[in-house]
Scaffold this active site. Structure first.
Site, short mmCIF file in Angstrom:
data_model
loop_
_atom_site.label_atom_id
_atom_site.label_comp_id
_atom_site.label_asym_id
_atom_site.label_seq_id
_atom_site.Cartn_x
_atom_site.Cartn_y
_atom_site.Cartn_z
N MET A 33 1.81 -12.36 -9.65
CA MET A 33 1.88 -13.44 -10.67
C MET A 33 2.85 -12.81 -11.82
O MET A 33 2.77 -13.39 -12.85
CB MET A 33 0.85 -14.29 -11.09
CG MET A 33 0.13 -14.87 -9.93
SD MET A 33 -0.85 -15.93 -10.63
CE MET A 33 -2.38 -15.22 -11.58
N ALA A 35 3.67 -10.01 -15.00
CA ALA A 35 2.82 -9.13 -15.99
C ALA A 35 2.09 -7.91 -15.52
O ALA A 35 1.06 -7.66 -15.38
CB ALA A 35 1.65 -9.95 -16.62
N LEU A 36 3.20 -7.21 -14.78
CA LEU A 36 2.82 -6.30 -13.70
C LEU A 36 2.22 -4.86 -14.67
O LEU A 36 2.63 -4.80 -15.66
CB LEU A 36 3.95 -5.63 -13.05
CG LEU A 36 4.60 -6.78 -12.32
CD1 LEU A 36 5.94 -6.09 -11.22
CD2 LEU A 36 3.77 -7.44 -11.44
N GLY A 39 -1.63 -1.10 -11.19
CA GLY A 39 -2.17 -1.71 -10.23
C GLY A 39 -1.31 -2.27 -9.17
O GLY A 39 -0.94 -2.05 -7.92
N HIS A 40 -0.32 -3.22 -9.57
CA HIS A 40 0.57 -3.75 -8.81
C HIS A 40 1.58 -2.88 -8.35
O HIS A 40 1.98 -2.85 -7.18
CB HIS A 40 1.35 -4.86 -9.71
CG HIS A 40 0.57 -5.81 -10.39
ND1 HIS A 40 0.28 -6.26 -11.78
CD2 HIS A 40 0.09 -6.96 -9.73
CE1 HIS A 40 -0.34 -7.27 -12.14
NE2 HIS A 40 -0.52 -7.97 -10.80
N GLN A 64 -3.34 -22.60 -8.54
CA GLN A 64 -4.64 -21.90 -8.49
C GLN A 64 -5.20 -21.66 -9.74
O GLN A 64 -6.29 -21.06 -9.90
CB GLN A 64 -4.28 -20.45 -7.72
CG GLN A 64 -3.56 -19.72 -8.67
CD GLN A 64 -2.81 -18.20 -7.98
OE1 GLN A 64 -2.15 -18.31 -7.11
NE2 GLN A 64 -3.61 -17.07 -8.30
N LYS A 153 -9.08 -5.56 -6.03
CA LYS A 153 -9.64 -6.12 -7.17
C LYS A 153 -10.12 -7.48 -7.23
O LYS A 153 -10.90 -7.92 -7.70
CB LYS A 153 -8.37 -5.79 -8.19
CG LYS A 153 -8.64 -6.81 -9.62
CD LYS A 153 -9.40 -6.24 -10.53
CE LYS A 153 -9.62 -7.11 -11.59
NZ LYS A 153 -8.73 -8.23 -11.90
N MET A 188 -7.67 -2.69 -14.09
CA MET A 188 -6.31 -3.07 -14.46
C MET A 188 -6.41 -4.54 -14.15
O MET A 188 -6.64 -4.82 -12.93
CB MET A 188 -5.46 -2.25 -14.04
CG MET A 188 -5.30 -0.74 -14.76
SD MET A 188 -3.98 0.05 -13.94
CE MET A 188 -4.13 1.57 -14.65
P1 AMP Z 1 -1.99 -11.03 -9.81
O1 AMP Z 1 -0.68 -10.85 -10.40
O2 AMP Z 1 -3.25 -10.86 -10.81
O3 AMP Z 1 -2.00 -12.19 -8.78
O4 AMP Z 1 -2.19 -9.76 -8.59
C1 AMP Z 1 -1.30 -9.39 -7.50
C2 AMP Z 1 -1.81 -8.50 -6.80
O5 AMP Z 1 -2.16 -7.38 -7.29
C3 AMP Z 1 -3.07 -9.01 -6.10
O6 AMP Z 1 -3.27 -8.59 -4.62
C4 AMP Z 1 -4.19 -8.37 -6.87
O7 AMP Z 1 -5.43 -8.01 -6.12
C5 AMP Z 1 -3.34 -7.01 -7.09
N1 AMP Z 1 -4.02 -6.23 -8.20
C6 AMP Z 1 -4.41 -6.70 -9.31
N2 AMP Z 1 -5.10 -6.02 -10.27
C7 AMP Z 1 -4.99 -4.79 -9.65
C8 AMP Z 1 -5.73 -3.49 -9.77
N3 AMP Z 1 -6.14 -3.13 -10.89
N4 AMP Z 1 -5.49 -2.61 -8.76
C9 AMP Z 1 -5.06 -2.93 -7.45
N5 AMP Z 1 -4.41 -4.09 -7.05
C10 AMP Z 1 -4.59 -5.07 -8.10
#
Ligand code: AMP
Length: 284
Positions: A33, A35-36, A39-40, A64, A153, A188
């Site tokens: 989503m 705001a990388l 972790g991303h 969601q 995560k 993160m």
């Molecule tokens: P999001 O942008 O929050 O939807 O996350 C996108 C992807 O990045 C999802 O598969 C998350 O599980 C993964 N993600 C988010 N935070 C972390 C993190 N701290 N470490 C590893 N993967 C992450």
């Protein structure tokens, strides 16, 4: 450093992937989503080892989010995201507008059970996983990736997607990736920017209490009293706890005979207006 190709429409995306497929390139998808953070980026690194071409989708998926959640204020940092993805060597960014993903009259969703109704995130965000599963399925049909990667995560999300991919015979290999953390243990998250300085200082207490409970459970203490103590420590740091549970790591079902199964400790707790989630393995 080459810039990733940016596709804003499904037609642009398909033109790009058709060329790659014709050349025999495998394609990996990293759904986000935006705001990388690191972790991303770690997910893109793992995917680049797996597939010849890596696409990162950036889409703040409205379906969601619950009605009282942070959809409108969710951080949107597209330029900075693209710079990080260029540095990471990502081939393309798919960043569709909401009406590209959800045409007028959209009314089809994936219906879930099993890990999606485990009584964890779903108990507090009842429409969340239907929104996730539906948008992930749509992304899979748009991109047609060979593999897609999701972070541990969001552990319940990963379990839901693995189950869905198996149940619907989705021709995509689902990969899980370890959680990247700040030096003090805080997982993160794009939502960490919501934390005030005082909340940011208090936030690592969640992971700290979970690790302490995991240690005593591994050394033979029963799960329930270890969790009681951890809940007290988390509350003392200023959190309001949604849940802190130990579950079967595969099905997310409650644990009856712990010695026979891989276990996962999962938590969600609110610090002021910010809701944080975390989870750790009990088997290390
Ligand atoms: P999001 O942008 O929050 O939807 O996350 C996108 C992807 O990045 C999802 O598969 C998350 O599980 C993964 N993600 C988010 N935070 C972390 C993190 N701290 N470490 C590893 N993967 C992450």
């Amino acid at each position: 450093m080459s810039q990733p190709t940016i596709a804003n429409t499904i037609a642009e995306l398909r033109a790009l992937t058709a060329g790659w497929r014709k050349a025999g390139d495998t394609i990996g998808l990293v759904p986000t989503m935006g705001a990388l953070h690191e972790g991303h980026v770690s997910l893109t690194r793992l995917m680049r080892e797996k597939a010849r071409r890596t696409i990162v989708s950036i889409f703040v998926n409205p379906t969601q989010f619950g009605p009282n959640e942070d959809f409108t204020r969710y951080p949107r940092t597209f330029q900075a995201d693209c710079e990080k993805l260029a540095a990471a060597g990502v081939d393309a960014v798919f960043a569709p507008a909401p009406d590209e993903v959800y045409p007028d009259g959209f009314c089809t969703t994936i219906s879930l059970a099993g890990p999606a109704t485990a009584g964890l995130e779903d108990a507090f965000r009842p429409t969340h996983f239907a929104g996730v599963a539906t948008v992930v399925t749509k992304l899979f049909t748009m991109v047609a990736p060979d593999a897609a990667i999701f972070g541990e995560k969001d552990f319940q999300q990963l379990a839901v997607i693995r189950r869905m991919a198996r149940d619907l015979n989705l021709p995509v290999e689902i990969l899980g990736a370890p959680t990247m953390r700040e030096a003090d243990g805080l997982a993160m998250s794009s939502r960490n920017v919501y934390l005030s300085p005082a909340e940011r200082q208090a936030a690592p207490a969640l992971n700290r209490a979970m690790r302490a409970a995991a240690t005593v459970i591994r050394s033979g203490t029963a799960i329930a009293p270890a969790l009681v103590e951890a809940r007290a420590a988390i509350a003392a740091a200023g959190f309001v706890i949604d849940y802190l549970e130990v579950r079967d790591a595969g099905s997310l079902a409650p644990v009856e005979k712990p010695e026979e199964r891989a276990l996962r400790m999962l938590a969600a707790a609110r610090l002021g207006k910010t809701r944080l989630i975390d989870n750790i393995s009990l088997d290390d």
